[in-house]
Scaffold this motif. Structure first.
Motif, PDB file in Angstrom:
ATOM      1  N   UNK A  49       0.796  -1.223   0.000  1.00  0.00           N
ATOM      2  CA  UNK A  49       0.000   0.000   0.000  1.00  0.00           C
ATOM      3  C   UNK A  49       0.834   1.280   0.000  1.00  0.00           C
ATOM      4  N   UNK A  50       2.139   1.187   0.266  1.00  0.00           N
ATOM      5  CA  UNK A  50       2.986   2.380   0.364  1.00  0.00           C
ATOM      6  C   UNK A  50       2.909   3.292  -0.851  1.00  0.00           C
ATOM      7  N   UNK A  51       2.867   2.757  -2.077  1.00  0.00           N
ATOM      8  CA  UNK A  51       2.786   3.669  -3.216  1.00  0.00           C
ATOM      9  C   UNK A  51       1.538   4.555  -3.193  1.00  0.00           C
ATOM     10  N   UNK A  52       0.499   4.130  -2.487  1.00  0.00           N
ATOM     11  CA  UNK A  52      -0.745   4.894  -2.420  1.00  0.00           C
ATOM     12  C   UNK A  52      -0.738   5.920  -1.281  1.00  0.00           C
ATOM     13  N   UNK A  53       0.234   5.805  -0.379  1.00  0.00           N
ATOM     14  CA  UNK A  53       0.307   6.716   0.761  1.00  0.00           C
ATOM     15  C   UNK A  53       1.215   7.894   0.444  1.00  0.00           C
ATOM     16  N   UNK A  54       0.851   9.037   0.936  1.00  0.00           N
ATOM     17  CA  UNK A  54       1.721  10.206   0.766  1.00  0.00           C
ATOM     18  C   UNK A  54       2.988  10.048   1.587  1.00  0.00           C
ATOM     19  N   UNK A  55       2.804   9.644   2.830  1.00  0.00           N
ATOM     20  CA  UNK A  55       3.941   9.452   3.734  1.00  0.00           C
ATOM     21  C   UNK A  55       3.791   8.109   4.428  1.00  0.00           C
ATOM     22  N   UNK A  56       4.534   7.099   4.000  1.00  0.00           N
ATOM     23  CA  UNK A  56       4.431   5.799   4.668  1.00  0.00           C
ATOM     24  C   UNK A  56       4.917   5.893   6.117  1.00  0.00           C
ATOM     25  N   UNK A  57       4.381   5.063   6.993  1.00  0.00           N
ATOM     26  CA  UNK A  57       4.815   5.075   8.392  1.00  0.00           C
ATOM     27  C   UNK A  57       6.296   4.728   8.520  1.00  0.00           C
ATOM     28  N   UNK A  58       6.946   5.345   9.460  1.00  0.00           N
ATOM     29  CA  UNK A  58       8.343   5.064   9.778  1.00  0.00           C
ATOM     30  C   UNK A  58       8.421   3.688  10.442  1.00  0.00           C
ATOM     31  N   UNK A  59       9.410   2.890  10.082  1.00  0.00           N
ATOM     32  CA  UNK A  59       9.525   1.544  10.659  1.00  0.00           C
ATOM     33  C   UNK A  59       9.736   1.599  12.169  1.00  0.00           C
ATOM     34  N   UNK A  60      10.357   2.659  12.687  1.00  0.00           N
ATOM     35  CA  UNK A  60      10.529   2.779  14.142  1.00  0.00           C
ATOM     36  C   UNK A  60       9.182   2.979  14.828  1.00  0.00           C
ATOM     37  N   UNK A  61       8.293   3.722  14.174  1.00  0.00           N
ATOM     38  CA  UNK A  61       6.954   3.931  14.724  1.00  0.00           C
ATOM     39  C   UNK A  61       6.193   2.611  14.742  1.00  0.00           C
ATOM     40  N   UNK A  62       6.329   1.850  13.663  1.00  0.00           N
ATOM     41  CA  UNK A  62       5.666   0.541  13.615  1.00  0.00           C
ATOM     42  C   UNK A  62       6.238  -0.403  14.659  1.00  0.00           C
TER      43      UNK A  62
END
Length: 75
Positions: A49-62
Protein backbone atom coordinates in the motif's frame (compact mmCIF):
# COMPACT_ATOMS: atom_id res chain seq x y z
CA UNK A 1 -5.35 -1.98 7.27
CA UNK A 2 -4.31 -3.12 10.77
CA UNK A 3 -7.20 -1.33 12.47
CA UNK A 4 -9.00 -2.44 15.66
CA UNK A 5 -12.54 -3.30 14.61
CA UNK A 6 -14.41 -1.88 17.58
CA UNK A 7 -12.68 1.48 17.98
CA UNK A 8 -11.19 2.09 14.51
CA UNK A 9 -7.75 2.81 16.00
CA UNK A 10 -4.43 1.40 14.77
CA UNK A 11 -3.97 -2.22 15.82
CA UNK A 12 -3.10 -3.15 18.49
CA UNK A 13 -5.33 -0.57 20.16
CA UNK A 14 -5.54 -0.26 23.94
CA UNK A 15 -8.28 -2.90 24.18
CA UNK A 16 -6.33 -5.31 21.98
CA UNK A 17 -3.17 -4.76 24.04
CA UNK A 18 -5.03 -5.52 27.26
CA UNK A 19 -6.53 -8.67 25.75
CA UNK A 20 -3.13 -9.78 24.44
CA UNK A 21 -1.39 -9.23 27.78
CA UNK A 22 -4.19 -11.06 29.57
CA UNK A 23 -4.17 -13.92 27.06
CA UNK A 24 -0.40 -14.30 27.24
CA UNK A 25 -0.06 -13.83 31.00
CA UNK A 26 3.27 -15.30 32.16
CA UNK A 27 4.22 -16.01 28.52
CA UNK A 28 5.73 -12.68 27.49
CA UNK A 29 8.28 -14.28 25.11
CA UNK A 30 5.43 -15.95 23.22
CA UNK A 31 3.54 -12.65 23.02
CA UNK A 32 6.66 -10.91 21.74
CA UNK A 33 7.16 -13.56 19.05
CA UNK A 34 3.53 -13.32 17.97
CA UNK A 35 3.75 -9.54 17.70
CA UNK A 36 7.07 -9.73 15.86
CA UNK A 37 5.37 -11.94 13.28
CA UNK A 38 2.52 -9.44 13.00
CA UNK A 39 5.08 -6.64 12.61
CA UNK A 40 6.75 -8.47 9.71
CA UNK A 41 3.36 -9.13 8.11
CA UNK A 42 2.42 -5.46 8.47
CA UNK A 43 5.71 -4.43 6.83
CA UNK A 44 4.84 -6.70 3.90
CA UNK A 45 1.40 -5.13 3.65
CA UNK A 46 3.02 -1.71 3.77
CA UNK A 47 5.05 -2.58 0.67
CA UNK A 48 1.75 -3.18 -1.11
CA UNK A 49 0.00 0.00 0.00
CA UNK A 50 2.99 2.38 0.36
CA UNK A 51 2.79 3.67 -3.22
CA UNK A 52 -0.74 4.89 -2.42
CA UNK A 53 0.31 6.72 0.76
CA UNK A 54 1.72 10.21 0.77
CA UNK A 55 3.94 9.45 3.73
CA UNK A 56 4.43 5.80 4.67
CA UNK A 57 4.81 5.08 8.39
CA UNK A 58 8.34 5.06 9.78
CA UNK A 59 9.53 1.54 10.66
CA UNK A 60 10.53 2.78 14.14
CA UNK A 61 6.95 3.93 14.72
CA UNK A 62 5.67 0.54 13.61
CA UNK A 63 8.17 -1.20 15.88
CA UNK A 64 6.89 0.78 18.87
CA UNK A 65 3.30 0.16 17.84
CA UNK A 66 3.67 -3.60 17.47
CA UNK A 67 6.44 -4.60 19.89
CA UNK A 68 7.68 -1.67 21.96
CA UNK A 69 4.71 -1.65 24.35
CA UNK A 70 5.08 -5.26 25.53
CA UNK A 71 5.73 -5.39 29.28
CA UNK A 72 9.28 -6.47 30.04
CA UNK A 73 10.06 -8.41 33.19
CA UNK A 74 13.53 -7.93 34.56
CA UNK A 75 15.03 -10.69 36.68
Amino acid sequence: MWICRLVAQPWPCADARLALVDGFRDRTPSLTLLLAGQFVEALGDLDTIAPKLRTPPDSRVLDERFIGWVPVRRT
